[in-house]
Enzyme design. Structure first.
Site, PDB file in Angstrom:
ATOM      1  N   PHE A  89       0.858  -1.186   0.000  1.00  0.00           N
ATOM      2  CA  PHE A  89       0.000   0.000   0.000  1.00  0.00           C
ATOM      3  C   PHE A  89       0.889   1.228   0.000  1.00  0.00           C
ATOM      4  O   PHE A  89       1.618   1.466   0.964  1.00  0.00           O
ATOM      5  CB  PHE A  89      -0.878  -0.050   1.252  1.00  0.00           C
ATOM      6  CG  PHE A  89      -1.912   1.035   1.372  1.00  0.00           C
ATOM      7  CD1 PHE A  89      -3.180   0.865   0.834  1.00  0.00           C
ATOM      8  CD2 PHE A  89      -1.639   2.198   2.081  1.00  0.00           C
ATOM      9  CE1 PHE A  89      -4.155   1.844   0.990  1.00  0.00           C
ATOM     10  CE2 PHE A  89      -2.607   3.182   2.228  1.00  0.00           C
ATOM     11  CZ  PHE A  89      -3.872   3.002   1.685  1.00  0.00           C
ATOM     12  N   THR A 131       5.632  -1.392   3.802  1.00  0.00           N
ATOM     13  CA  THR A 131       5.718  -2.789   4.223  1.00  0.00           C
ATOM     14  C   THR A 131       5.335  -3.702   3.067  1.00  0.00           C
ATOM     15  O   THR A 131       4.365  -3.439   2.347  1.00  0.00           O
ATOM     16  CB  THR A 131       4.786  -3.040   5.418  1.00  0.00           C
ATOM     17  OG1 THR A 131       5.194  -2.211   6.512  1.00  0.00           O
ATOM     18  CG2 THR A 131       4.830  -4.502   5.853  1.00  0.00           C
ATOM     19  N   CYS A 138      -8.819   3.251   4.479  1.00  0.00           N
ATOM     20  CA  CYS A 138      -7.951   2.072   4.594  1.00  0.00           C
ATOM     21  C   CYS A 138      -7.084   2.163   5.841  1.00  0.00           C
ATOM     22  O   CYS A 138      -6.906   1.167   6.564  1.00  0.00           O
ATOM     23  CB  CYS A 138      -7.069   1.952   3.354  1.00  0.00           C
ATOM     24  SG  CYS A 138      -7.962   1.792   1.788  1.00  0.00           S
ATOM     25  N   GLU A 150       0.846   4.445  10.658  1.00  0.00           N
ATOM     26  CA  GLU A 150      -0.624   4.550  10.656  1.00  0.00           C
ATOM     27  C   GLU A 150      -1.091   5.718  11.525  1.00  0.00           C
ATOM     28  O   GLU A 150      -2.100   5.651  12.215  1.00  0.00           O
ATOM     29  CB  GLU A 150      -1.290   3.247  11.138  1.00  0.00           C
ATOM     30  CG  GLU A 150      -0.703   1.970  10.611  1.00  0.00           C
ATOM     31  CD  GLU A 150      -0.787   1.843   9.099  1.00  0.00           C
ATOM     32  OE1 GLU A 150      -1.291   2.761   8.446  1.00  0.00           O
ATOM     33  OE2 GLU A 150      -0.324   0.827   8.572  1.00  0.00           O
TER      34      GLU A 150
END
Length: 389
Positions: free
Chosen positions: A133, A168, A242, A367
């Site tokens: 992503f 990642t 997301c 995040e």
């Protein structure tokens, strides 16, 4: 007789039989397949990610909270409990599953065309295909709206140029969900990684998340058809949705790392003798253990409450921020405190504590940093956005 911290909070009484079964299955897998190798994987900064992805897919853990297309379709709470067990082993393992299911697969599942879903989701659910992503850039992390990666129309195609950072699974991915700037605003593209112009050099010399593949994505004239665009995502609301999925898993996952540290500290202090009696028999040790058990239990209750809200379709983004901010911050504090109880042994890979502490430094940042989540919560409390203040 000693008691587990979660037993003090009667956590199991809050779980269904199915949720306990899923948790226990993941716990056994980690004990048998993962834990014996973790110290070596961390020390050598190598992870058999492709092999593990197939095994995790075989257990139904990849995209497990999504419906259809080969996904298990479990509850969000069950997914959270699985994340807790995965991160009790290592944050890198949970990151592999989170990025696959909550970022790459969720983006395609939620915003993709039927063709994109059919092409990628079954293979990703089984672990045959790995996804990544691409949102963060070298100069734009907390402010993704400033991204410089662009896509320009060229006839009926799109041509992508730019780079993404700290991705990642990037170097092992078969498909990348990449967010770019266009003349129509922020859009997402499904990019097969064998497309000419795409490369993903791995990032080395990390002291955190060493048992995890972290990469840069480089897009140099990557030409894609119109059908590669995610039709359901326009603007930043797509990638942020997301991120909230991944953050939810972290709310549970960070507690797994904290729990593993506390379990290690409890076992160590029970066996370690200082001045002719167990270290656990001293008041200062017990005050540390009690405080850590309290924060761990409170975090678990918060995570379960957020899980029930999510399963009921009532969870809000700022509530996810509450969980991510509190649980990662407290997990890191627990890891550091446990390290003090293990003394010099606490800095070796013979015990998991320093590995968890190092990993949680990354989890604290990715995040959404703690500061970003504080501002999300502050905005909710005051009605005043202070991100630029």
């Amino acid at each position: 007789m000693s008691e587990h911290p979660f037993t003090l909070f009667a956590i199991d009484s809050l779980l269904s039989e199915e949720e306990r079964a899923i948790r226990d299955t993941v716990r056994r897998f980690c004990a048998d397949r993962i834990r014996p190798h973790l110290a070596d994987w961390f020390e050598t900064a190598r992870l058999p990610a492709r092999e593990l992805a197939r095994e995790l897919g075989g257990l139904g853990l990849l995209g497990m909270h999504l419906e259809g297309y080969g996904c298990a379709g479990t509850s969000a709470t069950a997914y959270g409990l699985a994340c807790m067990e995965l991160e009790a082993a290592d944050s890198g393992l949970r990151s592999l599953v989170s990025v696959q299911g909550s970022l790459a697969m969720f983006a395609i599942h939620h915003f993709g065309s039927e063709q994109q879903k059919q092409e990628w989701l079954p293979r990703m659910a089984s672990g045959e295909a790995i996804g990544c992503f691409g949102l963060t850039e070298p100069d734009f992390g907390s402010n993704p709206a400033g991204m410089r990666t662009r896509a320009k129309r060229d006839g009926s195609d799109w041509v992508l140029d730019g780079s993404k950072m700290w991705i990642t699974n990037g170097s092992i991915a078969d498909v990348a969900v990449v967010w770019v700037r266009t003349d129509e605003g922020i859009r997402g593209f499904v990019v097969p990684t064998d497309t000419p112009g795409f490369s993903a050099p791995e990032i080395h010399r990390k002291l955190s998340l060493r048992a995890s593949v972290t990469s840069e994505l480089v897009l140099a004239g990557v030409r894609l058809p119109e059908s590669a665009m995610l039709p359901g995502a326009k603007g930043l609301s797509g990638p942020l949705a997301c991120l909230n999925e991944a953050r939810f898993g972290i709310v549970f996952g960070a507690l797994g790392a904290a729990r593993d540290c506390l379990e290690s500290a409890l076992a160590y202090t029970a066996d370690r003798e200082v001045f002719d009696k167990p270290l656990a028999g001293y008041q200062i040790t017990q005050t540390k253990l009690a405080d850590m058990a309290l924060e761990l239990g409170k975090g678990a209750l918060l995570a379960l409450h957020l899980g029930r809200l999510k399963d009921a379709g009532q969870l809000r983004a700022e509530q996810v921020s509450l969980g991510k901010l509190n649980n990662v911050r407290e997990a890191l504090a627990i890891a550091r405190e446990c390290r003090t109880l293990l003394g010099a042994n606490g800095i070796t890979l013979e015990y998991p504590v320093i590995r968890h502490a190092n990993n949680l430094e990354s989890v604290l940042t990715y995040e959404g940093t703690s500061e970003v989540h504080q501002l999300v919560i502050g905005n909710a409390l005051t009605g005043q956005a202070a991100f630029r203040g």
